[in-house]
Motif scaffolding. Structure first.
Motif, short mmCIF file in Angstrom:
data_model
loop_
_atom_site.label_atom_id
_atom_site.label_comp_id
_atom_site.label_asym_id
_atom_site.label_seq_id
_atom_site.Cartn_x
_atom_site.Cartn_y
_atom_site.Cartn_z
N SER A 650 0.82 -1.22 0.00
CA SER A 650 0.00 0.00 0.00
C SER A 650 0.85 1.27 0.00
O SER A 650 0.31 2.37 -0.19
CB SER A 650 -0.91 0.01 1.24
N GLU A 651 2.18 1.13 0.22
CA GLU A 651 3.06 2.30 0.28
C GLU A 651 3.99 2.39 -0.93
O GLU A 651 4.90 3.21 -0.96
CB GLU A 651 3.91 2.26 1.56
N ILE A 652 3.72 1.55 -1.96
CA ILE A 652 4.59 1.56 -3.13
C ILE A 652 4.25 2.70 -4.08
O ILE A 652 5.13 3.38 -4.62
CB ILE A 652 4.52 0.20 -3.86
N ALA A 653 2.98 2.90 -4.32
CA ALA A 653 2.57 3.93 -5.28
C ALA A 653 1.25 4.54 -4.83
O ALA A 653 0.58 4.02 -3.92
CB ALA A 653 2.43 3.31 -6.68
N ALA A 661 5.67 -7.02 -8.43
CA ALA A 661 6.73 -7.21 -9.42
C ALA A 661 6.60 -6.27 -10.60
O ALA A 661 7.57 -6.05 -11.34
CB ALA A 661 6.76 -8.66 -9.90
N ASP A 662 5.41 -5.68 -10.78
CA ASP A 662 5.26 -4.70 -11.86
C ASP A 662 5.94 -3.37 -11.51
O ASP A 662 6.20 -2.55 -12.41
CB ASP A 662 3.77 -4.44 -12.15
N TYR A 663 6.24 -3.17 -10.24
CA TYR A 663 6.81 -1.90 -9.80
C TYR A 663 8.27 -2.02 -9.32
O TYR A 663 9.04 -1.08 -9.46
CB TYR A 663 5.98 -1.32 -8.64
N LEU A 664 8.61 -3.18 -8.73
CA LEU A 664 9.93 -3.32 -8.10
C LEU A 664 10.61 -4.62 -8.53
O LEU A 664 9.94 -5.64 -8.74
CB LEU A 664 9.80 -3.32 -6.57
N LYS A 665 11.94 -4.55 -8.64
CA LYS A 665 12.75 -5.72 -8.96
C LYS A 665 13.83 -5.87 -7.88
O LYS A 665 14.34 -4.89 -7.35
CB LYS A 665 13.44 -5.58 -10.32
#
Length: 698
Positions: A650-653, A661-665
């Motif tokens: 909930s704090e990624i975007a 995985a669509d936002y971070l690797k």
């Protein structure tokens, strides 16, 4: 074998010292048990009934047998039993041997052995003092001819107050600013050995005089025991050599007298050898060994007469002059520090090596199990005196000379806290013609400064000699080897311009008095100051930077409660840092971390990692982190070192994230803000808190 038991006691240093005989080791020619506090020392002496053939010296050996059970310890060796004598045992044996050796009669060539067995050791009651009393007592009650008794006392000074026989803890902790071991008879001092932190000559003399007062009490006690049970002494017949000596003098006196005026040692010895050869040729019908001994007596007489009557020494010097000195620092490229000291025909090369805690020496004695961080080793190869000989291993003499030089230099060494290195000095005697041990002090001092050790004051040493015939007395500064061999005293004093750091005195006659010692100390100070002035031509202060070949140690402090974070479970974290950087890393219990590497960048990297591990994460601060693991409910991101926080989905975007995985690797660097650190230290992170509203997924 039943014997009557006898016992005598006296007080020394506030403790009762008891010597008893007749109960233990009754087949020895002399046997005593010495009790001092809880210390128990058994000392025995045996001497053969026939002289040893083919020798012209007294074959005395002193063995100091450490028994680890005496301290309630099991030896740390593989075999779990005592092995070869430790350095400490060798030094103790030498302290017993040196004061008693001159007190046996001339011509006593019977093999004699003293065995000191330590049965119980009390750190509060000096073992060496008890052993010295026991050796003298065993000899005194035996039939072995001995002009004792002797005894010993150790002096210290704590807080300005004199302490008789200071405890092992007081000495090791540095609580006492001096530690001087003195041995002698009731009438005179026979031996001095000790170290100090720049004390004055007056203080050193006072320590010796105070110790001698205690020695008199113990020798009186031994005299009581001898009166109770002493055996009749063996008679030693000494043949009259006056007729032979007169014949030898007729043929060789002028030759030897001329030889003694040759300054060069090798040439002088060659001339003396030629004189002896001519005597052997002229008196070919006589025993060769007796002729050699007579030539030695003639040389002894002529050299002493030259000094006492003609006021002239072998090399032409007066009584107070020091031989020419040359000094050079930094003569070896790869050792971390080096120096060469040459005084007359004595030359010593010193080399310094700096190491880490991995290089510390394991010390396992009756008293301690510890790690030694400073070592000085002294080598005396046979080529240094133009001879062939056995190589390998260290003689008792090498151990003793090394210990004296180490004690003299150690007083000025920086603390481990301020200079966290293991330091080893090796002193190579390349030439020897008088006092290579004091040459070692000088070369070691310069080598330490060249190595960049914060050794702020140079230390120098000098050896004094004595020629004494009745009322005629000559004190010699900077003695030659022949003056040592044919003289009556070898008095070594080391120190700075401020004061004494090491002292050793051996006497070949039946002791010296306070007046002679006072003169010798004053003369030694003048010589020491001259040598320090010559050393200043080579180096005056420590080198600013360590050698490029030396390990570079950087230290940082971490909170004690963070030590476990640096080490990690099973040492995982610290091993990982070592693997990444190639550095050696030591962590002390007080939180001090020493990072060792010859690569400055690697050391800085290790330091940054450690700082990150112990740094406190602050709420509201943004950090550049690395994504360590992606999970369905978010990601774990390292923010400082190995400290990780949870970046919840909930704090990624700003928008709803369905697949993390669509936002971070994993391995991706991102900026995150710390929004909470709970009472358990768990960290909550936010990425969207620092993103503009228009930010989209990657």
């Amino acid at each position: 074998m039943q014997k009557t038991m006898h016992s005598v006691s006296c007080e020394i240093g506030g403790k009762s010292l008891t010597i008893e005989t007749g109960k233990l080791a009754k087949q020895a020619h002399g046997s005593v048990m010495v009790s001092y506090g809880d210390t128990r020392v058994l000392v025995t002496v045996c001497s053969s009934q026939t002289p040893k053939a083919g020798i012209d010296f007294f074959p005395l050996t002193v063995e100091f047998a450490e028994r680890f059970y005496a301290a309630g310890k099991i030896p740390g060796s593989f075999h779990k039993r005592e092995g070869r004598p430790t350095q400490e045992a060798t030094l103790s044996a030498r302290q017993i041997d040196r004061p008693i050796r001159p007190l046996f009669p001339e011509g006593y060539y019977y093999e004699t052995q003293l065995v000191v067995t330590v049965l119980s050791v009390d750190p509060e009651a000096d073992v060496d003092v008890a052993a010295a009393a026991g050796a003298s007592a065993a000899l005194s009650i035996s039939d072995v001819p001995f002009a004792g008794p002797t005894a010993a006392c150790r002096m210290g000074r704590v807080g300005g107050a004199w302490v008789i026989n200071p405890t092992w803890k007081q000495i090791e902790s540095g609580e006492t600013d001096l530690e001087i071991f003195v041995a002698g008879t009731a009438h005179a001092v026979m031996m001095v050995e000790g170290g100090a932190r720049e004390i004055s000559e007056a203080d050193a003399l006072e320590a010796i005089v105070r110790a001698h007062a205690e020695i008199k009490n113990v020798t009186a006690c031994i005299e009581q025991l001898r009166a109770l049970c002493g055996k009749k002494k063996r008679e030693v017949s000494v043949s009259d050599t006056s007729a032979l000596d007169a014949q030898v003098a007729q043929h060789a006196e002028s030759l030897i007298r001329d030889a003694l005026n040759v300054k060069d040692k090798i040439v002088r010895h060659e001339r003396i050898a030629d004189a002896i050869a001519q005597v052997r040729l002229a008196l070919s019908d006589m025993d060769g060994s007796q002729l050699d001994a007579s030539c030695d007596r003639l040389q002894y007489k002529l050299m002493r007469s030259m000094i006492l009557d003609d006021k002239k020494r072998i090399d032409g010097r007066d009584m107070v002059s020091v031989r020419p000195i040359t000094v050079e620092a930094g003569i070896l490229p790869r050792p971390h520090g080096s120096a060469l000291f040459t005084r007359g025909e004595t030359q010593v090369l010193a080399a310094v090596t700096l190491g880490t805690s991995d290089d510390e020496q394991i010390v396992d004695t009756m008293f301690q199990s510890a790690m030694r961080k400073f070592m000085l080793h002294y080598n005396f190869p046979p080529f240094s005196v133009g001879e062939t000989g056995r190589m390998g291993g260290q003689s008792r003499r090498e151990i003793g000379h090394g210990a004296l030089a180490e004690r003299s230099v150690k007083a000025l060494m920086p603390s481990y806290e301020s200079f966290p290195y293991t330091v080893r000095i090796v002193c190579e005697t390349l030439e020897s013609n008088g006092s290579s041990s004091m040459g070692s002090v000088c070369s070691a001092s310069m080598a330490l400064m060249h190595a960049g050790v914060p050794f702020t004051k140079p230390v120098a040493g000098i050896a004094m000699g004595l020629i004494k015939e009745q009322e005629k007395v000559a004190i010699l500064t900077d003695i030659l080897g022949d003056e040592d061999h044919l003289g009556d005293m070898d008095f070594k004093v080391a120190g700075t311009a401020k004061g004494i750091t090491g002292i050793q005195m051996d006497i070949k006659i039946e002791g010296v008095d306070e007046t002679i010692m006072r003169r010798a100390l004053a003369q030694a100070r003048d010589g020491r100051l001259h040598i320090l002035g010559q050393m200043a031509h080579a180096i005056t202060e420590p080198r600013k930077a360590l050698s490029a070949f030396a390990p570079q140690i950087t230290s940082i402090m971490v909170p004690i409660d963070k030590i476990r974070d640096v080490i990690g479970s099973g040492g995982k974290v610290i091993k990982d840092i070592i693997a990444q950087t190639g550095c050696k890393i030591d962590i002390n219990d007080d939180g001090k971390v020493n990072i060792c590497s010859a690569d400055a960048e690697a050391a800085q990297k290790a330091m940054d990692i450690i700082r990150g591990l112990v740094a406190k994460v602050e709420v509201g601060t943004t950090y550049r982190g690395i994504v360590k693991k992606v999970v369905d409910f978010g990601a774990f991101v390292s923010v400082i070192g190995t400290q990780e926080g949870l970046l919840h989905v909930s704090e990624i975007a700003h928008e709803r994230v369905q697949f993390v995985a669509d936002y971070l690797k994993e391995g991706q660097e991102i900026d995150v803000k710390v929004i909470e650190v709970d009472k358990h230290g768990k960290i909550r992170l936010s990425r969207k808190a620092i993103l503009p509203l228009s930010e989209k997924k990657i």
